[in-house]
Design a protein around this motif. Structure first.
Motif, PDB file in Angstrom:
ATOM      1  N   UNK A   1       0.826  -1.214   0.000  1.00  0.00           N
ATOM      2  CA  UNK A   1       0.000   0.000   0.000  1.00  0.00           C
ATOM      3  C   UNK A   1       0.857   1.260   0.000  1.00  0.00           C
ATOM      4  N   UNK A   2       1.908   1.261   0.815  1.00  0.00           N
ATOM      5  CA  UNK A   2       2.788   2.438   0.871  1.00  0.00           C
ATOM      6  C   UNK A   2       3.543   2.610  -0.446  1.00  0.00           C
ATOM      7  N   UNK A   3       3.901   1.517  -1.102  1.00  0.00           N
ATOM      8  CA  UNK A   3       4.590   1.614  -2.392  1.00  0.00           C
ATOM      9  C   UNK A   3       3.690   2.277  -3.431  1.00  0.00           C
ATOM     10  N   UNK A   4       2.427   1.907  -3.453  1.00  0.00           N
ATOM     11  CA  UNK A   4       1.490   2.545  -4.386  1.00  0.00           C
ATOM     12  C   UNK A   4       1.319   4.023  -4.044  1.00  0.00           C
ATOM     13  N   UNK A   5       1.243   4.343  -2.735  1.00  0.00           N
ATOM     14  CA  UNK A   5       1.121   5.748  -2.333  1.00  0.00           C
ATOM     15  C   UNK A   5       2.374   6.539  -2.701  1.00  0.00           C
TER      16      UNK A   5
END
Length: 723
Positions: free
Chosen positions: A70-74
């Motif tokens: 999720x943080x990578x996509x953000x």
């Protein structure tokens, strides 16, 4: 010539040495049978070790990987993924900054939720019959209030992480400082940050209320009852479901945050009229007095709405992932008996645990043993039946614990889930003293004459009246508190409030209560008048419907309150009935057959009570007749009642008939549709009725050798005729 011992004289015998008499030594000794070890020493440490392994390698690891994704996509969203080439997109998740931020987000969002679930996990369902009751019970519990505070703190910390990421990764200024960039007013609060804070608080409160409605802190018995499914990993369907729920609730939280922001701005001028409060608020919030006052003001800032939605979605998604992983890994079966030297001893010790969850794990493993038809399982059951090493024996302990558990839940069911009333203590009986046996006198015994003369002095009655404990003194002592005397003249003993003062105080309390009640009644009448005058009829009708839904007691919840541990009761019935049937061929000494009468009596008593209550619940709903002219509202209420009666029947039927599940192969195309719709077809766990029928089918006419109470015998005769 010396004499022989046979002809020795008495003097010679008296003078000889006396030889002491000793008992013959023996190796025989009385040895008491060892008792069963407690569950805290034999069974619970093994289960806790498995749970600890699952916590580290399943819950922590999987939640960390999903948080990292999720943080990578953000991160790619902050860097404008369109302007990046393929190599930058490919290696962006593995950059040190992304890994560091992922760990920080996991530690601030997922880890507190997992620790909170672990510390607040309980096996007792909340006895609530309506959403309003659930919320009131939760807000009255300190642990639930701490959970809501933890949700709010975790959501607010993500605002700081997001602001830091935006300032580092974005090329343009995101304007996410705490104070606005102004030299003239350096302490004006940034409205963007305030809106993000309000939106995060809205998503935290909504998630907390959702967990309260779902009773999230209770052990998931419905997942634990699926004993054939031992997969503790979250499925792709589960991730899709969490994605959809997170998106919907994040969208619904945005208008709530905009409304709260607008209402806060509306009440701000009122606070400025207060002298002290206005001087404190003016350096921070004076700029909010200018500008538009519309509720749609935040919606005019598209970038702010996108940021708020992204934060809400990330927060809710990570929380739901962590909670789902915790439910899957904690509620699944934990077979640990094979790790010990004596499996039977470990399992029987586990069912005596004080925690119902450990009881359930032990009974589930015993159920697997009772169903197994292999030679090893038959040998283990034979050893269980023929055990004579422990006191009490393994079977005696197993039967006693199981029947006691069913008996306690049976009594709770008869009370419809209400706690046991306190025992009434009888007043101590005092021996009656005959009236004529003791001579009574108004003169105290210490002032009577011991050596009484023949003639009584005429001054004695006068002295008795004027004495320190005479009638006059007692009258003065009774009313001394009614006079305003200094403390120095009052007695050091406990003072008793006179009756007149008590009545006056009680009258003042009653007047205060009546005044408060009158004030509440006037406020309610005023609010009702304003509501009826200014609220449109359509909105009032919808609001009344919602309030009725919020406060009305659910029939299904009332039934669930009467059977809070039904999953545990079902598996106990399964274990006892299957082991009883196996004892016909595997019990060498017939120790199990002695308990068949009380086993059947316990099962049939519980079954009779459930069937009687089921008839009463089914009578609550009456299908509408064709000649009835019912309005749409009445039809909707009748349909809601039918739905609740059906759900209540499912709860009672699970205890009486069994629990059903559908578990086809993964390759079947209908699996996804069946799982999404909640359709199950294969019976995995039988109830009381099947447990009795199983014993009757196995023993048949052999049950005629036992004696049963008349009511039990009459109920059992139906099973004999049917089976």
């Amino acid at each position: 010539m010396s004499s022989s011992p046979a002809t020795a004289s008495p003097a010679t015998l008296a003078g000889s040495r006396t030889i002491p008499v000793r008992a013959i030594p023996s190796n025989l000794a009385i040895k008491t049978a060892p008792t069963l070890p407690p569950s805290t020493d034999s069974y619970e440490p093994l289960v806790k070790a498995v749970l600890r392994h699952r916590l580290v390698y399943h819950i922590f690891l999987q939640s960390g990987l999903l948080t990292w994704s999720t943080v990578s996509i953000a991160t790619l969203w902050h860097q404008d993924i369109i302007s990046l080439n393929f190599s930058q997109v490919l290696f962006a998740p593995f950059r040190p900054f992304t890994l560091l931020v992922s760990f920080v987000v996991w530690a601030l969002i997922a880890l507190p939720i997992i620790v909170l679930r672990k510390s607040l996990l309980t096996s007792i369902r909340t006895p609530a019959t309506s959403p309003a009751t659930s919320l009131s019970i939760a807000l009255g519990t300190p642990s639930r209030r701490r959970a809501l505070a933890a949700y709010a703190a975790s959501a607010l910390l993500l605002v700081g992480v997001h602001s830091f990421m935006a300032c580092v990764l974005e090329s343009t200024d995101p304007k996410l400082r705490l104070f606005v960039k102004s030299k003239k007013h350096p302490y004006y609060l940034n409205g963007r940050i305030l809106f993000l804070v309000i939106s995060q608080l809205a998503i935290a409160i909504s998630y907390g209320i959702r967990n309260i409605m779902l009773d999230r802190f209770v052990f998931k018995w419905n997942i634990a009852s699926q004993k054939d499914d031992t997969n503790t990993n979250i499925s792709p369907l589960g991730i899709i479901r969490i994605f959809i729920i997170s998106t919907l609730l994040s969208v619904l939280a945005l208008p709530v945050a905009a409304t709260v922001f607008a209402v806060a701005r509306f009440f701000l001028p009122i606070l400025y009229k207060l002298p002290i409060v206005s001087s404190f608020l003016r350096p921070f919030t004076a700029h909010f007095l200018r500008g538009s006052w519309t509720v749609l003001l935040p919606l005019q800032h598209t970038d702010l709405i996108r940021r708020s939605f992204a934060l809400e979605f990330m927060t809710f998604f990570i929380w739901e992932i962590a909670d789902t992983l915790f439910d899957l890994n904690v509620a699944k079966q934990i077979p640990v008996a094979h790790l010990t030297a004596d499996s039977n001893l470990t399992l029987v010790s586990g069912i005596s645990s004080s925690d119902p969850t450990f009881k359930y794990f032990a009974y589930s493993e015993l159920c697997t043993l009772a169903e197994d038809k292999s030679a090893a399982a038959i040998s283990q059951r034979t050893t269980l039946f023929s055990d004579q090493k422990y006191s009490p024996t393994l079977w005696a302990r197993l039967a006693r614990e199981g029947l006691l558990l069913l008996g306690r839940d049976y009594q709770l069911f008869l009370r419809r889930g209400e706690p046991e009333p306190p025992a009434v203590t009888a007043a101590p009986l005092t021996a009656a003293v005959p009236t004529g046996s003791v001579a009574s006198s108004s003169v105290p015994l210490l002032r009577r004459r011991i050596f009484k003369g023949s003639e009584e002095d005429a001054s004695d009655p006068v002295l008795d009246v004027l004495a320190s404990d005479g009638p006059i003194s007692r009258a003065v002592d009774a009313n001394v508190n009614a006079i305003d005397l200094p403390e120095i003249f009052r007695s050091a003993e406990a003072k008793v409030m006179p009756k007149a003062i008590k009545e006056e105080v009680q009258k003042s309390v009653d007047n205060t209560k009546s005044a408060v009640a009158t004030t509440k009644q006037r406020i309610h009448q005023f609010a009702s008048g304003v509501y009826k005058k200014h609220v449109p009829p359509v909105a009032a009708e919808y609001l009344d419907t919602w309030l009725r839904w919020w406060k009305i007691d659910r029939t299904s919840k009332i039934v669930e309150k009467a059977l809070p541990s039904r999953e545990l009761d079902i598996v106990v019935v399964e274990v006892i009935s299957r082991l009883t049937c196996a004892s016909l061929t595997e019990d060498r000494y017939g120790v199990v057959q002695r308990d068949i009468p009380r086993i059947l009596e316990a099962f049939l008593s519980f079954l009779s009570a459930i069937e009687e209550y089921q008839i009463k619940v089914n009578s609550l709903y009456v299908a509408p007749k064709p000649d009835e002219n019912l309005t749409s509202k009445e039809l909707q209420e009748r349909e809601t009642l039918r739905y609740e009666v059906e759900k209540a029947g499912e709860v009672l039927g699970a205890m009486a008939d069994g629990t059903f599940y559908y578990t086809p192969s993964v390759q079947d195309e209908t699996v996804i549709a069946n799982q999404l719709m909640g359709v199950f077809a294969i019976c995995l766990v039988s109830g009381l009725k099947e447990g009795v029928a199983r014993i009757v089918r196995m023993f048949g006419d052999k049950l005629l050798a036992f004696k049963f109470p008349p009511r039990t015998a009459q109920k059992l005769q139906g099973f004999l005729d049917y089976c």
